[in-house]
Scaffold this motif. Structure first.
Motif, PDB file in Angstrom:
ATOM      1  N   PHE A  23      21.341 -31.483 -41.391  1.00 36.01           N
ATOM      2  CA  PHE A  23      20.888 -32.293 -40.256  1.00 36.01           C
ATOM      3  C   PHE A  23      21.342 -31.663 -38.942  1.00 36.01           C
ATOM      4  O   PHE A  23      20.576 -31.562 -37.989  1.00 36.01           O
ATOM      5  N   ASP A  24      22.588 -31.196 -38.915  1.00 34.11           N
ATOM      6  CA  ASP A  24      23.136 -30.582 -37.697  1.00 34.11           C
ATOM      7  C   ASP A  24      22.346 -29.347 -37.295  1.00 34.11           C
ATOM      8  O   ASP A  24      21.874 -29.236 -36.167  1.00 34.11           O
ATOM      9  N   ARG A  26      19.380 -28.191 -38.402  1.00 30.86           N
ATOM     10  CA  ARG A  26      17.936 -28.391 -38.232  1.00 30.86           C
ATOM     11  C   ARG A  26      17.607 -29.097 -36.913  1.00 30.86           C
ATOM     12  O   ARG A  26      16.479 -29.030 -36.453  1.00 30.86           O
ATOM     13  N   ASN A  27      18.582 -29.771 -36.327  1.00 26.22           N
ATOM     14  CA  ASN A  27      18.370 -30.459 -35.058  1.00 26.22           C
ATOM     15  C   ASN A  27      19.003 -29.733 -33.882  1.00 26.22           C
ATOM     16  O   ASN A  27      18.993 -30.236 -32.761  1.00 26.22           O
ATOM     17  N   SER A  28      19.548 -28.560 -34.112  1.00 23.92           N
ATOM     18  CA  SER A  28      20.091 -27.733 -33.040  1.00 23.92           C
ATOM     19  C   SER A  28      18.953 -26.933 -32.414  1.00 23.92           C
ATOM     20  O   SER A  28      18.161 -26.309 -33.128  1.00 23.92           O
ATOM     21  N   GLU A  29      18.853 -26.942 -31.105  1.00 15.97           N
ATOM     22  CA  GLU A  29      17.792 -26.193 -30.411  1.00 15.97           C
ATOM     23  C   GLU A  29      17.851 -24.701 -30.779  1.00 15.97           C
ATOM     24  O   GLU A  29      16.819 -24.058 -30.913  1.00 15.97           O
ATOM     25  N   SER A  32      16.293 -24.652 -34.393  1.00 13.36           N
ATOM     26  CA  SER A  32      15.002 -25.291 -34.653  1.00 13.36           C
ATOM     27  C   SER A  32      13.866 -24.795 -33.767  1.00 13.36           C
ATOM     28  O   SER A  32      12.707 -25.056 -34.069  1.00 13.36           O
ATOM     29  N   THR A  39      11.656 -30.879 -42.034  1.00 17.62           N
ATOM     30  CA  THR A  39      12.153 -32.247 -41.921  1.00 17.62           C
ATOM     31  C   THR A  39      13.422 -32.221 -41.094  1.00 17.62           C
ATOM     32  O   THR A  39      14.326 -31.430 -41.370  1.00 17.62           O
ATOM     33  N   LYS A  40      13.486 -33.086 -40.074  1.00 21.20           N
ATOM     34  CA  LYS A  40      14.655 -33.099 -39.198  1.00 21.20           C
ATOM     35  C   LYS A  40      15.397 -34.431 -39.191  1.00 21.20           C
ATOM     36  O   LYS A  40      16.549 -34.490 -38.810  1.00 21.20           O
ATOM     37  N   ASP A  41      14.709 -35.517 -39.609  1.00 19.86           N
ATOM     38  CA  ASP A  41      15.407 -36.803 -39.590  1.00 19.86           C
ATOM     39  C   ASP A  41      16.335 -36.896 -40.801  1.00 19.86           C
ATOM     40  O   ASP A  41      16.073 -36.319 -41.858  1.00 19.86           O
ATOM     41  N   TYR A  42      17.437 -37.617 -40.634  1.00 16.43           N
ATOM     42  CA  TYR A  42      18.483 -37.647 -41.655  1.00 16.43           C
ATOM     43  C   TYR A  42      17.972 -38.149 -43.002  1.00 16.43           C
ATOM     44  O   TYR A  42      18.245 -37.543 -44.036  1.00 16.43           O
TER      45      TYR A  42
END
Length: 175
Positions: A23-24, A26-29, A32, A39-42
């Motif tokens: 999650f960390d 995949r959601n880091s600019e 990503s 998939t980015k949501d937990y």
């Protein structure tokens, strides 16, 4: 299950405790910005890990590999292997915390070598955003050839062990 062990890494199945790390990154600019369709949501990541946790190392079906630090078993990235029609397509994402330390090169080198030994006459393809300089450099270092930009895929295509016919097909897609 551990598929491969290197000097510093394990390549293994995903496990539930990987969700926070995935999650960390995949959601880091940093990680990503060049990824598409991940998939980015937990909750989606938890579901993905649950679906992929029993993947087998095989050229018969797609599978996901968690790349982990051997000493701690901490996940630092993932590699997706997509076998199809005598071609292996690889995709990868590594945590920004571990960029430029040789982990991606180490993991992909042993994985590609093992897959190539299993199917020595298959082609290997990877797609990357044409602005993803780090990924382009990694693919070139791994021995991939830059086959050019394919507008329909919005990607730069790289190949290893590519046959002339495939290069011609990709050439037609570039127009």
């Amino acid at each position: 299950m551990i598929f491969i062990e290197t000097k510093r890494l394990y390549l293994r199945n995903t496990i539930p405790c990987d969700a926070d790390v995935m999650f960390d990154y995949r959601n880091s600019e940093i990680c990503s910005r060049y990824q598409r369709g991940q998939t980015k949501d937990y909750e989606g990541i938890v579901e993905l890990i649950e679906r992929r946790k029993n993947d087998a190392f095989s050229v018969g079906n797609p599978f996901m590999v968690a790349v982990t630090i051997k000493e701690t078993n901490e996940m630092i990235g993932e590699i997706v292997v997509l076998p199809n029609d005598r071609t292996i397509s690889l995709g990868y994402t590594f945590s920004h915390k571990y960029h430029r330390q040789g982990y991606a090169f180490e993991a992909l080198t042993v994985l590609i070598d093992m897959l190539h030994k299993m199917v020595p006459d298959w082609e290997f393809i990877s797609f990357t955003d044409p602005q993803n300089i780090a990924s382009i450099g990694l693919l070139l270092k791994l021995g991939y050839k830059n086959l050019g930009y394919v507008p329909s895929k919005e990607s730069q295509v790289f190949g290893k062990w590519i046959k002339a016919g495939t290069e011609e097909e990709i050439g037609k897609l570039k127009k």
